[in-house]
Write an enzyme that holds these catalytic residues in place. Structure first.
Site, PDB file in Angstrom:
ATOM      1  N   ALA B  89      24.182 -11.666   2.101  1.00 51.23           N
ATOM      2  CA  ALA B  89      23.355 -11.926   1.155  1.00 51.23           C
ATOM      3  C   ALA B  89      22.349 -13.205   1.544  1.00 51.23           C
ATOM      4  O   ALA B  89      22.678 -14.109   2.139  1.00 51.23           O
ATOM      5  CB  ALA B  89      24.084 -12.599  -0.136  1.00 51.23           C
ATOM      6  N   ASP B  90      21.118 -12.823   1.153  1.00 54.16           N
ATOM      7  CA  ASP B  90      20.111 -13.895   1.477  1.00 54.16           C
ATOM      8  C   ASP B  90      19.817 -14.497   0.201  1.00 54.16           C
ATOM      9  O   ASP B  90      20.462 -14.267  -0.879  1.00 54.16           O
ATOM     10  CB  ASP B  90      18.961 -13.448   2.135  1.00 54.16           C
ATOM     11  CG  ASP B  90      18.185 -12.433   1.407  1.00 54.16           C
ATOM     12  OD1 ASP B  90      17.201 -11.683   1.916  1.00 54.16           O
ATOM     13  OD2 ASP B  90      18.446 -12.282   0.220  1.00 54.16           O
ATOM     14  N   SER B  91      18.780 -15.513   0.044  1.00 56.89           N
ATOM     15  CA  SER B  91      18.490 -16.226  -1.111  1.00 56.89           C
ATOM     16  C   SER B  91      18.208 -15.528  -2.255  1.00 56.89           C
ATOM     17  O   SER B  91      18.605 -15.610  -3.222  1.00 56.89           O
ATOM     18  CB  SER B  91      17.548 -17.253  -0.710  1.00 56.89           C
ATOM     19  OG  SER B  91      16.466 -16.726  -0.242  1.00 56.89           O
TER      20      SER B  91
END
Lengths: 300, 136
Positions: B89-91
């Site tokens: 998961a990224d931001s």
């Protein structure tokens, strides 16, 4: 222009990695943007060599990633940072494995130069960003840098305007709601996201220092690829009048990378620049193998 | 089975999964107390609160939101201890997960708190904290 460093590396990967080709430092107000495409790095031997560059903590973090693809990308991200920074030490060869990193008090990673007695180490700043298919690293001298990359085709699972209303500033919501085409709206949303992320990362103080809805980024009228940052000042108790303070303290650049990604770069303005826009040198790389200078960076 | 309430005097036998979740924790993030659980299935002393560990249903709902946002496959394991970053998961994903959780539970998370969530368990605990606040 492609510089192939060692083609015999491809044939015989049981040998040690070649030494890194040194690089000229970025000048002031210039950002070097390096990127790697994970799907172009297939050799398990090469990946094994890369893993030997990492610190024990970094290796542990790589192993925590779920699945081979995520592990590989995490490995490539650390390799990109180490191999790239090591190349800028033009006077003394720096072993990428020996580089140390620390975090500032808000958690932003920085190079820890304590190992090096040579006081002429350039004050290099870096920041990385990754997506599934591209990992990027921005490098500057003297000024902090933040970068963010996103896949152009990335689908947002929520309604764009609802998302913007929740997280973006009022002016940005206004701007997005004027766009009639949903596809254009989605693209502009993502561009804004990368710009805002890049700013927060350049600031290096974590999200609470700059919540997304307290600042607006908009393109500078009459320019291509230049943006302004406007911060909302505190609303006075007596009136609902908000004032926006637009400052030139931060410089932005937004470009299209490799036809597939948006990349936003934010650096702190250096007063010596005289208001000139940021220059970006983009290079695609496979550490220890090759660099390719991308001669045209498409500014957006 | 007895209905599951967030009380402190629940028998471990009735909630085996709860034991696993509590055992994974060294610290309770919300309350900062150490868990003094031993690993046999004795009845917990009533003074020891299990409310520092989130309810299994909350954890499950969080897992479902995370799975949906990250388009995970059936076989991808997501548990209370799972870190969002480890799932790739990224931001932007994290913010979408927060939005999904807000919708699922009818709450609103302050941005700084939302950014500090790193695992499923932390999200579940924050959600329960917010639900309790809301119920007041």
């Amino acid at each position: 222009m492609r510089i192939r460093v060692m083609s015999q590396l491809q044939r015989s990967l049981s040998i040690e990695l070649p030494s890194l080709v040194p690089l000229q430092l970025p000048s002031r107000m210039e950002t070097h943007l390096w990127f790697i495409r994970p799907d172009e790095v297939k050799s398990t031997s090469l990946l094994k060599h890369y893993s030997q560059l990492l610190s024990p903590t970094e290796k542990e973090k790589v192993l925590q990633m779920r699945g081979d693809e995520l592990k590989k990308n995490a490995l490539l991200a650390r390799t990109l940072v180490r191999a790239t920074i090591a190349r800028y030490q033009t006077n003394n060869a720096v072993d990428p494995k020996a580089l140390m990193f620390k975090k500032n008090m808000y958690g932003k990673p920085e190079v820890d130069w304590q190992n090096y007695t040579n006081c002429n180490n350039p004050p290099l700043h870096f920041n990385i960003s990754h997506t599934d298919s591209l990992i990027a690293c921005g490098v500057t001298v003297h000024v902090p840098v933040g970068i963010d990359v996103e896949d152009k085709e990335r689908k947002i699972k929520h309604d764009i305007l609802a998302f913007a209303e929740r997280f973006y500033s009022a002016d940005e919501v206004k701007f997005l709601s004027t766009l009639p085409d949903p596809e254009v709206q989605r693209k502009e949303f993502i561009k804004l996201w990368t710009l805002k992320e890049a700013y927060v990362k350049a600031l290096g103080k974590g999200f609470s220092a700059a919540p997304f809805n307290t600042f607006t980024i908009q393109s500078k009228v009459g320019t291509k690829g230049e943006y302004n940052l406007c911060k909302m000042t505190e609303m006075t108790a007596s009136s609902l009048e908000e004032t926006n303070k637009c400052d030139g303290e931060w410089k932005f650049s937004l470009l299209e990378l490799d036809d597939s990604h948006y990349a936003a770069i934010c650096i702190e303005d250096d007063e010596a620049s005289g208001g000139a826009p940021m220059r970006v040198i983009v290079r695609k790389t496979i550490p220890f193998v090759e660099d390719e200078l991308i001669s045209e960076s498409k500014l957006l | 089975m007895a209905s599951i309430a967030a009380s402190s005097s629940t028998s471990l036998l009735a909630r085996p999964r709860q034991l696993v979740i509590a055992a994974n924790q060294v610290k309770c993030f919300s309350y900062g107390r150490r868990s003094h659980l031993s690993f046999n299935l004795r009845q917990l002393p009533t003074r020891l609160s299990v409310s520092c560990a989130a309810k299994p249903e909350t954890v499950e709902k969080v897992c479902a939101v995370v799975r949906k946002q990250l388009s995970l496959k059936e076989e991808d394991e997501v548990t209370a201890a799972t870190k969002f970053l480890a799932l790739g998961a990224d931001s932007l994903d994290t913010v979408e997960i927060v939005m999904g959780l807000e919708e699922e539970f009818g709450i609103e998370m302050a941005e700084e708190k939302a950014q500090s969530i790193a695992t499923v368990e932390q999200a579940a605990e924050l959600i329960e904290e917010l639900l309790l606040e809301k119920a007041k």
